[in-house]
Design a protein around this motif. Structure first.
Motif, PDB file in Angstrom:
ATOM      1  N   ARG A 229      37.435 -49.315 -55.183  1.00 47.11           N
ATOM      2  CA  ARG A 229      36.084 -48.789 -54.654  1.00 47.11           C
ATOM      3  C   ARG A 229      35.048 -49.275 -54.590  1.00 47.11           C
ATOM      4  O   ARG A 229      34.164 -49.454 -54.532  1.00 47.11           O
ATOM      5  N   GLN A 233      32.935 -48.315 -52.314  1.00 44.02           N
ATOM      6  CA  GLN A 233      31.341 -47.977 -52.544  1.00 44.02           C
ATOM      7  C   GLN A 233      30.422 -49.153 -51.902  1.00 44.02           C
ATOM      8  O   GLN A 233      29.118 -47.733 -51.092  1.00 44.02           O
ATOM      9  N   TRP A 267      31.839 -40.412 -51.236  1.00 39.50           N
ATOM     10  CA  TRP A 267      31.568 -41.643 -51.561  1.00 39.50           C
ATOM     11  C   TRP A 267      29.426 -41.420 -51.372  1.00 39.50           C
ATOM     12  O   TRP A 267      29.361 -42.822 -51.608  1.00 39.50           O
TER      13      TRP A 267
END
Lengths: 302, 302
Positions: A229, A233, A267
């Protein structure tokens, strides 16, 4: 020269070179597709000989697909969209090529992608595939961002996601960080059991090998893996910021292109996602438009 | 076979292959230096042909320096310390080489550096030059950390410092970060005025090109540039942590080797700096010791 008699009968080939493949399409003057071909990577930054070989191979395929002869490339006016030709030395190297076409016009892959995405109109594009970069063309203004290549830049690209994941997994396997699902994913991907096995599969490999890991990194991120993640990101934030810089030119249309364009959307900033329009035509048609415009302006008095 | 009659008369050559150069030294059986030679990079991970060519070139130089003939390599028992030969496939590739020596023994550059640093005794070493890695050998235990190569690993190495600096400067020049003295330094280093100029000098280049930037990055950091300080401290923290992992084996001696060993010291943990001992002999002598030990054990009944 092999040029046919009238502009309306002239055949064109649009070539989109990239970090993992080269796609070529033969068109009539009104944009009708006659045939297509695909070959390996064509990125002048990473080798001219391979670039020219890939252009020739995809052209031969497209000729056969169009029902023409492999040796008919001299009938085609070519438009090439290639990475790296914004570097003057590489542009010179490419246009100095003893190419097999009736005429050849060269610009960046970003430029041809942008022309294609908006079917010749002004606009902005971000490409996130093996690499990443942004381009906007509005009136007399143009803006090019990023695209510095693997492993120097290309944040948020497939190769960058793969590299960051591999870096982190190797640190985890060496005991410098906590292993997560991403670690298991990468070991499984290569069918190995330790850091050495991963290095053996990745050492000295090209950006496209790293980009092959991107989908799995995204899968881990979407499944909640904290390390994945964080990587995804960080890449997506860079792409969002790139889009906002392109928006400073007030482009009427904005498109995202490349294998990661769709999976990255979840995202990106909502302000960026709200502005995404579908691409109207592929980069090869953009390359063809570019060649046609250049060719017609050069041959305006014929 | 060209082997001389007794072990005491046998000549040896110790070869230290690395990411930027290959150093070879010819020794008598008691360790007296007869001649040395230096050639280009010899890292099997980045090309076997170049590795073998660099070993041969440095050997020819060493032979001439020793007053022997260029063709006398068949008189030498060789010890090679090479990066990457911990990968089984690469080890096989190297030992399958039709080498020009009387006999050839191959181990990692880390192993030979460690043998050399402690003149054959147990101990630990960290190498920080173009790349970075750590190794400890205590009794029957050994531990190897990092050294996964550019741009996958090698945190805290010269190439890593150069890559991180270039990455940051390109982001700054694209408007994603604030330019600092580091930005000016890199533009000046290449004599260019924009991101494109930097990319033109670095795209597709080897780790040694990036490592050439390391001294300037350290200078910027030592002069107080916040971005450079951040990069250097992150690299140094990794090296400190690597040292502490090696200390878990309780090595009697610990040395740091390579072009960055001295300039990085100011950035390492004081617990690590307190344990650093000088290196007693170069990796080439370590490679020679390794070869001599292997050769004598094989030829024990002669």
């Amino acid at each position: 020269m092999g040029l046919v008699q009238t502009k309306d009968q002239q055949l064109f080939i649009g070539v989109d070179g990239g970090g993992s493949k080269c796609r070529a399409t033969i068109y009539t003057a009104d944009g009708t597709v006659l045939g297509t071909g695909v070959a390996g990577r064509a990125n002048p930054l990473h080798g001219l000989a391979q670039t020219f070989a890939s252009i020739e191979a995809s052209t031969r395929q497209a000729l056969l697909d169009a029902g023409m002869k492999e040796t008919d490339s001299h009938l085609l006016v070519a438009g090439l969209g290639l990475a790296g030709v914004n570097v003057p030395r590489l542009y010179q190297d490419v246009i100095s090529w003893q190419h097999p076409f009736a005429a050849m016009y060269v610009t960046t892959d970003l430029h041809t992608a942008c022309i294609g995405a908006h079917r010749g109109a002004d606009g902005a594009v971000i490409i996130t595939g093996t690499g990443s970069c942004g381009y906007a063309h509005v009136g007399d203004d143009s803006l090019s961002i990023g695209g510095h290549g693997f492993a120097l830049g290309d944040k948020g690209s497939g190769a960058w996601l793969g590299l960051k994941a591999a870096e982190h997994v190797l640190l985890a396997l060496d005991g410098f960080a906590t292993p997560t699902a991403l670690t298991e994913m990468l070991l499984k991907h290569f069918g190995v059991s330790d850091a050495l096995g991963i290095v053996e599969h990745l050492a000295g490999k090209s950006s496209s090998c790293y980009a092959e890991l991107a989908r799995s990194v995204l899968d881990c991120a979407n499944a909640g893996d904290e390390v994945a993640r964080g990587i995804v990101q960080e890449g997506a934030d860079y792409i969002s910021e790139m889009a906002r810089k392109l928006f400073s030119l007030n482009p009427v249309r904005f498109s995202m292109i490349g294998g990661l364009a769709e999976p990255l959307q979840a995202w990106l900033g909502s302000d960026v996602v709200a502005k995404i329009s579908e691409t109207l035509a592929p980069p090869e048609l953009g390359a063809m438009y570019f060649a046609q415009q250049q060719f017609n302006s050069v041959n305006i008095n014929e």
